[in-house]
Design a protein around this motif. Structure first.
Motif, PDB file in Angstrom:
ATOM      1  N   SER A  64      -7.820  -0.929  -5.299  1.00 20.25           N
ATOM      2  CA  SER A  64      -8.677   0.155  -5.782  1.00 20.25           C
ATOM      3  C   SER A  64      -9.524  -0.333  -6.948  1.00 20.25           C
ATOM      4  CB  SER A  64      -7.842   1.363  -6.224  1.00 20.25           C
ATOM      5  OG  SER A  64      -6.950   0.984  -7.251  1.00 20.25           O
ATOM      6  N   ARG A  65      -9.077  -1.385  -7.584  1.00 20.50           N
ATOM      7  CA  ARG A  65      -9.790  -1.973  -8.723  1.00 20.50           C
ATOM      8  C   ARG A  65      -9.724  -3.483  -8.576  1.00 20.50           C
ATOM      9  NH1 ARG A  65     -11.747   0.522 -12.576  1.00 20.50           N
ATOM     10  NH2 ARG A  65     -12.423  -0.514 -14.456  1.00 20.50           N
ATOM     11  N   GLU A  70       0.831  -1.205   0.000  1.00 18.53           N
ATOM     12  CA  GLU A  70       0.000   0.000   0.000  1.00 18.53           C
ATOM     13  C   GLU A  70       0.868   1.259   0.000  1.00 18.53           C
ATOM     14  OE1 GLU A  70      -4.119   1.253   2.137  1.00 18.53           O
ATOM     15  OE2 GLU A  70      -2.541   0.493   3.441  1.00 18.53           O
ATOM     16  N   GLU A 111      -9.825  -6.464  -0.289  1.00 17.29           N
ATOM     17  CA  GLU A 111     -10.652  -5.399   0.295  1.00 17.29           C
ATOM     18  C   GLU A 111      -9.813  -4.352   1.009  1.00 17.29           C
ATOM     19  OE1 GLU A 111     -13.373  -7.749   2.625  1.00 17.29           O
ATOM     20  OE2 GLU A 111     -14.873  -7.682   1.046  1.00 17.29           O
ATOM     21  N   LYS A 112      -8.697  -4.760   1.595  1.00 17.28           N
ATOM     22  CA  LYS A 112      -7.868  -3.825   2.354  1.00 17.28           C
ATOM     23  C   LYS A 112      -7.143  -2.823   1.479  1.00 17.28           C
ATOM     24  CE  LYS A 112      -6.977  -6.537   6.439  1.00 17.28           C
ATOM     25  NZ  LYS A 112      -6.042  -7.377   7.164  1.00 17.28           N
ATOM     26  N   ASP A 115     -14.110  -0.709 -10.404  1.00 18.65           N
ATOM     27  CA  ASP A 115     -13.579   0.043  -9.281  1.00 18.65           C
ATOM     28  C   ASP A 115     -14.200  -0.570  -8.028  1.00 18.65           C
ATOM     29  OD1 ASP A 115     -13.561   2.061  -7.147  1.00 18.65           O
ATOM     30  OD2 ASP A 115     -12.747   3.380  -8.685  1.00 18.65           O
ATOM     31  N   ILE A 116     -13.380  -0.838  -7.050  1.00 19.97           N
ATOM     32  CA  ILE A 116     -13.867  -1.524  -5.855  1.00 19.97           C
ATOM     33  C   ILE A 116     -14.935  -0.713  -5.115  1.00 19.97           C
ATOM     34  CG2 ILE A 116     -12.197  -0.725  -4.143  1.00 19.97           C
ATOM     35  CD1 ILE A 116     -11.897  -3.753  -3.401  1.00 19.97           C
ATOM     36  N   LYS A 117     -14.886   0.604  -5.261  1.00 22.83           N
ATOM     37  CA  LYS A 117     -15.850   1.461  -4.571  1.00 22.83           C
ATOM     38  C   LYS A 117     -17.232   1.428  -5.219  1.00 22.83           C
ATOM     39  CE  LYS A 117     -12.288   4.540  -2.895  1.00 22.83           C
ATOM     40  NZ  LYS A 117     -11.602   5.800  -3.076  1.00 22.83           N
ATOM     41  N   THR A 118     -17.329   0.926  -6.449  1.00 25.37           N
ATOM     42  CA  THR A 118     -18.623   0.923  -7.140  1.00 25.37           C
ATOM     43  C   THR A 118     -19.298  -0.446  -7.148  1.00 25.37           C
ATOM     44  OG1 THR A 118     -17.650   0.467  -9.312  1.00 25.37           O
ATOM     45  CG2 THR A 118     -17.868   2.799  -8.657  1.00 25.37           C
ATOM     46  N   ASP A 155     -20.973  -1.895  -4.865  1.00 28.03           N
ATOM     47  CA  ASP A 155     -22.310  -1.861  -4.270  1.00 28.03           C
ATOM     48  C   ASP A 155     -23.330  -1.157  -5.160  1.00 28.03           C
ATOM     49  OD1 ASP A 155     -21.341   0.671  -3.882  1.00 28.03           O
ATOM     50  OD2 ASP A 155     -21.868   0.786  -1.764  1.00 28.03           O
ATOM     51  N   GLU A 156     -22.887  -0.542  -6.262  1.00 27.34           N
ATOM     52  CA  GLU A 156     -23.823   0.014  -7.237  1.00 27.34           C
ATOM     53  C   GLU A 156     -24.282  -1.060  -8.224  1.00 27.34           C
ATOM     54  OE1 GLU A 156     -21.895   3.300  -9.139  1.00 27.34           O
ATOM     55  OE2 GLU A 156     -21.527   4.332  -7.234  1.00 27.34           O
TER      56      GLU A 156
END
Length: 175
Positions: free
Chosen positions: A86-87, A61, A82-83, A101-104, A106-107
């Protein structure tokens, strides 16, 4: 030399005297000494104890953040992904099943906890997979927020998405 000391590697020890965790750290130290911009790692934390695993993830990281390096790694340990990821790219039978993208995530996916789950899945014409007492379904136009509001959402994990993309434990087809 700087990486040996920062990774607490004793330069007087032979390779055969190092633990598996120290061997991974030594491999990283060697790779880092070349000032590469891209790193390709295969299961870098497999077989490591939890403390060394955390240290290796912190090193990766920090490397990505401080050097703006691209780190590609394969792993079956979804918590590691998960830790620091970013993708995420999922391969199923050698085919790309997801590139996101890991942040999307849940969309695109939702994990629901509910009774009579299969009835709701048929109502919204959606394929789902069973995971214990939950369903994971692909979120789309048919899955309206009103219908999803009938169910209790559960936290979505990368492991859940992987199970969904692999067809789940038990599949429930849409009508």
């Amino acid at each position: 030399g700087q990486y040996l000391s920062s990774f607490s590697i004793d330069p007087s020890k032979k390779l055969s005297q190092l633990s598996s965790g120290m061997k991974v750290k030594l491999s990283l130290a060697i790779a880092l000494s070349h000032s590469a911009e891209i790193f390709l790692l295969d299961e870098p934390t497999a077989g490591l104890d939890p403390i060394v695993r955390e240290q290796v993830l912190e090193i990766l990281e920090r490397l990505a953040r401080e050097r703006d390096a691209c780190i590609l790694f394969s792993s079956h340990i979804t918590q590691d992904i998960e830790k620091i990821a970013s993708r995420v790219l999922f391969l199923v039978d050698g085919t790309i099943a997801l590139d996101a993208d890991i942040k999307t995530l849940d969309e695109r996916f939702v994990k629901l906890r509910m009774d009579d789950s299969h009835l709701l899945l048929k109502q919204i014409n959606q394929k789902g997979v069973i995971l214990n007492d939950r369903y994971i379904i692909l979120k789309n136009a048919d899955a309206t927020s009103e219908m999803l509001g009938l169910c209790e959402r559960a936290p979505l994990l990368i492991e859940d998405v992987l199970i969904f993309l692999n067809g789940g434990v038990h599949s429930v087809p849409a009508d």
